[in-house]
Design a protein around this motif. Structure first.
Motif, PDB file in Angstrom:
ATOM      1  N   ILE A 233      20.338  40.264  49.712  1.00 24.03           N
ATOM      2  CA  ILE A 233      21.486  39.352  49.795  1.00 24.03           C
ATOM      3  C   ILE A 233      21.605  38.522  48.520  1.00 24.03           C
ATOM      4  O   ILE A 233      22.577  38.646  47.769  1.00 24.03           O
ATOM      5  N   GLU A 234      20.615  37.673  48.257  1.00 29.05           N
ATOM      6  CA  GLU A 234      20.732  36.767  47.112  1.00 29.05           C
ATOM      7  C   GLU A 234      20.780  37.516  45.778  1.00 29.05           C
ATOM      8  O   GLU A 234      21.656  37.284  44.940  1.00 29.05           O
TER       9      GLU A 234
ATOM     10  N   ALA B 110      26.565  40.094  42.966  1.00 30.36           N
ATOM     11  CA  ALA B 110      27.826  40.798  42.699  1.00 30.36           C
ATOM     12  C   ALA B 110      29.024  39.885  42.961  1.00 30.36           C
ATOM     13  O   ALA B 110      30.005  39.895  42.206  1.00 30.36           O
ATOM     14  N   LEU B 111      28.948  39.075  44.030  1.00 29.66           N
ATOM     15  CA  LEU B 111      30.021  38.105  44.284  1.00 29.66           C
ATOM     16  C   LEU B 111      30.116  37.088  43.155  1.00 29.66           C
ATOM     17  O   LEU B 111      31.217  36.665  42.770  1.00 29.66           O
TER      18      LEU B 111
ATOM     19  N   ASN C 148      21.982  30.227  54.655  1.00 28.21           N
ATOM     20  CA  ASN C 148      20.663  30.300  54.029  1.00 28.21           C
ATOM     21  C   ASN C 148      20.600  31.150  52.769  1.00 28.21           C
ATOM     22  O   ASN C 148      19.717  30.930  51.927  1.00 28.21           O
ATOM     23  N   TYR C 149      21.511  32.122  52.624  1.00 19.75           N
ATOM     24  CA  TYR C 149      21.343  33.093  51.541  1.00 19.75           C
ATOM     25  C   TYR C 149      22.567  33.293  50.648  1.00 19.75           C
ATOM     26  O   TYR C 149      22.446  33.906  49.584  1.00 19.75           O
TER      27      TYR C 149
ATOM     28  N   VAL D  60      25.219  46.617  49.007  1.00 24.97           N
ATOM     29  CA  VAL D  60      25.012  46.021  47.687  1.00 24.97           C
ATOM     30  C   VAL D  60      25.619  46.908  46.613  1.00 24.97           C
ATOM     31  O   VAL D  60      26.309  46.436  45.693  1.00 24.97           O
ATOM     32  N   GLU D  61      25.391  48.203  46.708  1.00 25.29           N
ATOM     33  CA  GLU D  61      25.923  49.123  45.695  1.00 25.29           C
ATOM     34  C   GLU D  61      27.450  49.202  45.763  1.00 25.29           C
ATOM     35  O   GLU D  61      28.112  49.380  44.731  1.00 25.29           O
ATOM     36  N   GLU D  62      28.021  49.064  46.953  1.00 24.43           N
ATOM     37  CA  GLU D  62      29.484  49.024  47.055  1.00 24.43           C
ATOM     38  C   GLU D  62      30.031  47.807  46.312  1.00 24.43           C
ATOM     39  O   GLU D  62      31.034  47.910  45.592  1.00 24.43           O
ATOM     40  N   ALA D  63      29.374  46.651  46.474  1.00 21.14           N
ATOM     41  CA  ALA D  63      29.819  45.437  45.782  1.00 21.14           C
ATOM     42  C   ALA D  63      29.649  45.579  44.270  1.00 21.14           C
ATOM     43  O   ALA D  63      30.517  45.158  43.491  1.00 21.14           O
TER      44      ALA D  63
END
Length: 404
Positions: A204-205, A211-212, A303-304, A158-161
């Protein structure tokens, strides 16, 4: 010497002989797989996939074009940029006198063309408070999950994204850019039944997918593609698609038709058993070319990932077959898909068969064994300065001393 190398060498020789004996059979199955790719009927596959969705024992990808298709990379833009992030971490260690973990994110920004340049930097962050060390279910605060092991690896992703978002925001809007991450865009470590739903939602969400979302918004203002690169990929998604394509039954009901058969003796094993996707493409792709695009059917994505379906293609990077994953909004845009293809190939050619930007980001992120030792010493010294008790396990203490 703790390892008896002489005895180990004999076992290794035996293993090599056994693998050599299976090579001819593997080559025969590869040939069958290549024949299945050449005769692949996309429409028939999609219909059979729909009929067999409830009875298949493995996930099969969405296939929109022949798996045997090949594409050459478009010409490079005159000016372009490749941004990459990678991470490393020091996990929670019960032998240390303080419960904490550290995440180090490395970033590289490589610009080519009329204003060529490079920026390389890292950002370490320590987590040590009670709130930082756990994920808490907001609906039921008594439910908590410690951030360590696989969950810490997911938090690092997550932090990379998020670091990728920050880096892209600082770039000129007129320069075509590919933002790269290492490894899969699918947080595979969180699959299975081992984690509460709130863990997946938060990581994820609320983390990776958010981030995406930000990267997709940035792509509305500039030419920006997002992708990940997987070296020596271990996926067998396309091989599973071939299993379905060669299945002799109208509906691939694996339990009913083949449940009593051992792996290797099922009809679909003739073109698939033991093969990986990367073993198919050297016979099809020339250096620089990519395969067609495949859509992941992973349940985590369904799902996520909230509108960011994950697609992939394989690319002949020169020294190896690499796997490139992109969000659906990149895969659906021919220009962005072509930009990703050409820049990934260019990056691999500039490096030893692996994207240079990811190499540089890794160098910024890596935490060495020496770094880990110094980190532990710094924690101990900081506690001593605060006149706090410093402890460690006797096992850890024994590793620092030699008795014989």
């Amino acid at each position: 010497m703790s390892l008896d190398l002489a005895k180990t060498a004999l076992q290794i020789d035996g293993m090599a002989g056994e693998l050599r004996g299976r090579q001819d059979d593997r080559r025969r199955r590869q040939d069958r797989a290549l024949e299945a790719m050449a005769s692949f009927d996309v429409d028939a596959y999609q219909e059979k996939r729909r009929r067999s969705e409830a009875t298949l024992l493995w996930r099969v990808p969405g296939v929109l074009d022949s798996p045997a298709a090949r594409y050459t990379p478009p010409p490079l833009p005159e000016d372009f940029c490749v941004v990459a992030t990678d991470g490393s971490h020091i996990d929670v260690d019960r032998h240390m006198p303080a419960r904490c973990f550290l995440i180090n994110i490395g970033t590289s920004v490589l610009t080519y063309g009329s204003d060529a340049g490079a920026r390389l930097f890292s950002r370490p962050r320590l987590y040590a408070t009670e709130q930082e060390l756990v994920l808490q279910d907001r609906a039921a605060p008594s439910r908590r999950e410690s951030i360590e092991g696989v969950i810490l690896g997911a938090k690092r992703a997550v932090e990379e994204a998020q670091a990728l978002v920050e880096a892209v925001r600082q770039l000129p809007q007129e320069v075509p850019t590919v933002a790269l991450m290492d490894g899969s865009l699918i947080m595979l470590g969180l699959s299975g039944q081992g984690y509460h739903d709130f863990v997946r939602r938060q990581l994820i969400e609320e983390g990776f997918v958010r981030a995406l979302d930000e990267l997709r918004e940035l792509a509305r203002e500039r030419t920006l593609a997002v992708a990940s690169y997987i070296s020596l990929p271990g996926s067998a998604e396309v091989v599973n698609a071939l299993r379905l394509a060669v299945c002799p039954y109208e509906t691939a009901d694996c339990g009913t038709h083949c449940g009593s058969l051992t792996p290797g003796s099922r009809p679909c094993d003739e073109a698939a058993h033991g093969l990986l996707d990367r073993e198919l493409w050297p016979e099809i792709l020339e250096p620089g070319e990519r395969s067609s695009v495949f859509a992941s059917a992973h349940t985590l994505v369904a799902n996520y990932y909230l509108g960011h379906e994950i697609h992939s293609f394989y690319v002949h990077a020169g020294e190896e077959i690499g796997r490139v994953e992109v969000p659906s909004w990149v895969a659906d845009d021919e220009a962005l898909l072509g930009l990703t293809h050409s820049l990934v190939v260019d990056q691999c050619r500039r490096g030893p068969g692996y994207p240079v930007a990811l190499m540089e980001a890794h160098e910024q992120a890596v935490v060495t064994t020496s770094d880990r030792q110094h980190f532990g010493q710094m924690v101990e010294e900081a506690l001593q300065d605060q006149r706090m008790p410093v402890y460690t396990s006797e096992k850890n203490r024994s590793k620092r001393q030699r008795w014989l």
